[in-house]
Design an enzyme around this catalytic site. Structure first.
Site, short mmCIF file in Angstrom:
data_model
loop_
_atom_site.label_atom_id
_atom_site.label_comp_id
_atom_site.label_asym_id
_atom_site.label_seq_id
_atom_site.Cartn_x
_atom_site.Cartn_y
_atom_site.Cartn_z
N ASN A 7 43.47 -50.55 22.78
CA ASN A 7 42.01 -50.67 22.68
C ASN A 7 41.47 -49.45 21.95
O ASN A 7 41.43 -48.35 22.50
CB ASN A 7 41.40 -50.77 24.08
CG ASN A 7 39.89 -50.85 24.04
OD1 ASN A 7 39.29 -51.10 23.00
ND2 ASN A 7 39.25 -50.63 25.18
N LYS A 9 38.46 -48.85 20.98
CA LYS A 9 37.08 -48.53 21.34
C LYS A 9 36.28 -48.22 20.06
O LYS A 9 36.53 -48.81 19.02
CB LYS A 9 37.04 -47.41 22.36
CG LYS A 9 37.89 -47.70 23.60
CD LYS A 9 37.69 -46.72 24.71
CE LYS A 9 38.56 -47.09 25.89
NZ LYS A 9 38.29 -46.26 27.09
N HIS A 92 34.92 -55.04 30.01
CA HIS A 92 35.35 -53.64 30.14
C HIS A 92 34.29 -52.84 30.88
O HIS A 92 33.09 -53.03 30.70
CB HIS A 92 35.59 -53.04 28.75
CG HIS A 92 36.38 -51.77 28.80
ND1 HIS A 92 35.82 -50.57 29.16
CD2 HIS A 92 37.69 -51.51 28.53
CE1 HIS A 92 36.74 -49.62 29.10
NE2 HIS A 92 37.90 -50.17 28.73
N GLU A 94 33.17 -49.94 30.59
CA GLU A 94 32.21 -49.19 29.77
C GLU A 94 31.02 -50.06 29.41
O GLU A 94 29.87 -49.59 29.37
CB GLU A 94 32.91 -48.66 28.51
CG GLU A 94 33.92 -47.58 28.81
CD GLU A 94 34.80 -47.24 27.61
OE1 GLU A 94 35.63 -46.34 27.75
OE2 GLU A 94 34.66 -47.88 26.55
N GLU A 164 41.82 -52.65 35.56
CA GLU A 164 41.46 -51.31 35.10
C GLU A 164 40.53 -50.66 36.11
O GLU A 164 39.31 -50.84 36.04
CB GLU A 164 40.75 -51.37 33.74
CG GLU A 164 41.65 -51.49 32.56
CD GLU A 164 40.96 -50.96 31.31
OE1 GLU A 164 41.57 -50.15 30.60
OE2 GLU A 164 39.82 -51.33 31.05
N GLY A 170 40.09 -42.88 31.34
CA GLY A 170 39.76 -41.63 30.66
C GLY A 170 39.81 -40.39 31.53
O GLY A 170 39.43 -39.30 31.09
N SER A 210 44.01 -44.75 31.79
CA SER A 210 44.76 -43.50 31.59
C SER A 210 46.26 -43.73 31.37
O SER A 210 47.08 -42.90 31.75
CB SER A 210 44.53 -42.54 32.76
OG SER A 210 43.21 -42.04 32.75
#
Length: 249
Positions: A7, A9, A92, A94, A164, A170, A210
């Site tokens: 990914n 991003k 996702h 985010e 996830e 991250g 991560s």
């Protein structure tokens, strides 16, 4: 064979993606995994041209929850398909957090992707607060049931579920393998209860959050998962090639 999903991003311009792909394809061991590169929409057409016949699949990172019309700045499922997207990431964390996407809009996106013959990488996961309150199973159940509402069992063949945990993305922190196994067990139980035992056995579940070169081998040994969703560690082509080599097939 495990799936390894990169990914990207909001990283790399179209010209940088071109250079990346040329380096990556010449060095990656494609026999180690089924590889999917999820790229910015601006680079999909370039990737389609460069990856044609390579055996590496192309994914997009998002799509609009409507099919067309007055949605300035959005990208439709039809547009993504035309640019070569075979997969799309939906749900996702985010986007859930920053752009207030909810289970209802995610459900619409999944249906639009499938209608346009694009396979879905559907992300779910709990926050740190939810983890600490021991609500992981409850959160995963709600996210799954709301987002998959109205789907037919055969449509699950075109969906990959990515577990996830939000708190791992991250941060450099990952769950214990036992915790990942428990989460996957919950996911498969929900699918079994809402669809069938056969669907629960067949659906692909990958882990993300991560993932890097140090932990990919250990995580990929978990028998109940079907692969990895990799973020920052995929951005360097040489590093990503090594991660793929280090992943248990």
């Amino acid at each position: 064979m495990k799936k390894i999903i990169g990914n990207f991003k909001m990283n790399k311009t179209n010209s940088e993606i071109k250079e990346y792909i040329m380096n990556f394809v010449s060095k990656v061991d494609k026999s180690r995994a089924e590889i999917i590169l999820c790229l910015p929409s601006t680079a999909l057409s370039t990737a389609k041209y460069l990856l044609d016949g390579s055996g590496i699949a192309i994914g997009a990172e998002n799509l609009c929850d409507e099919e067309g019309g007055k949605n300035t700045g959005e990208v439709s499922g039809e547009m993504l398909k035309d640019c070569g997207a075979e997969y799309v990431i939906i749900g996702h964390s985010e986007r859930r957090v920053k752009y207030r996407e909810n289970n209802r809009s995610i459900n619409k996106k999944i249906k639009i992707a499938l209608k346009n013959r694009i396979k879905v990488i559907f992300c779910i996961g709990e926050s740190l607060a939810e983890k600490n309150l021991m609500k992981t199973a409850e959160v995963l159940k709600t996210q799954l049931e709301d987002a998959l509402k109205g789907l037919y069992e055969n449509e699950l063949e075109n969906i990959v579920i990515a577990y996830e945990p939000v708190w791992a993305i991250g941060t450099g922190k990952i769950p214990m393998n036992k915790d990942i196994e428990d989460a996957v067990k919950t996911i498969r139980k929900v699918i079994a209860d809402d669809f069938s035992n056969k669907a629960a056995e067949k659906i692909e579940v990958v882990y993300g959050g991560s993932v890097d070169n140090k932990n990919c081998g250990s995580i990929s040994k978990i028998k109940s998962i079907n692969g990895l969703l990799v973020g920052g560690a995929c951005l360097d082509p040489i590093n990503f090639c090594q991660l793929i080599r280090d992943t248990k097939a």
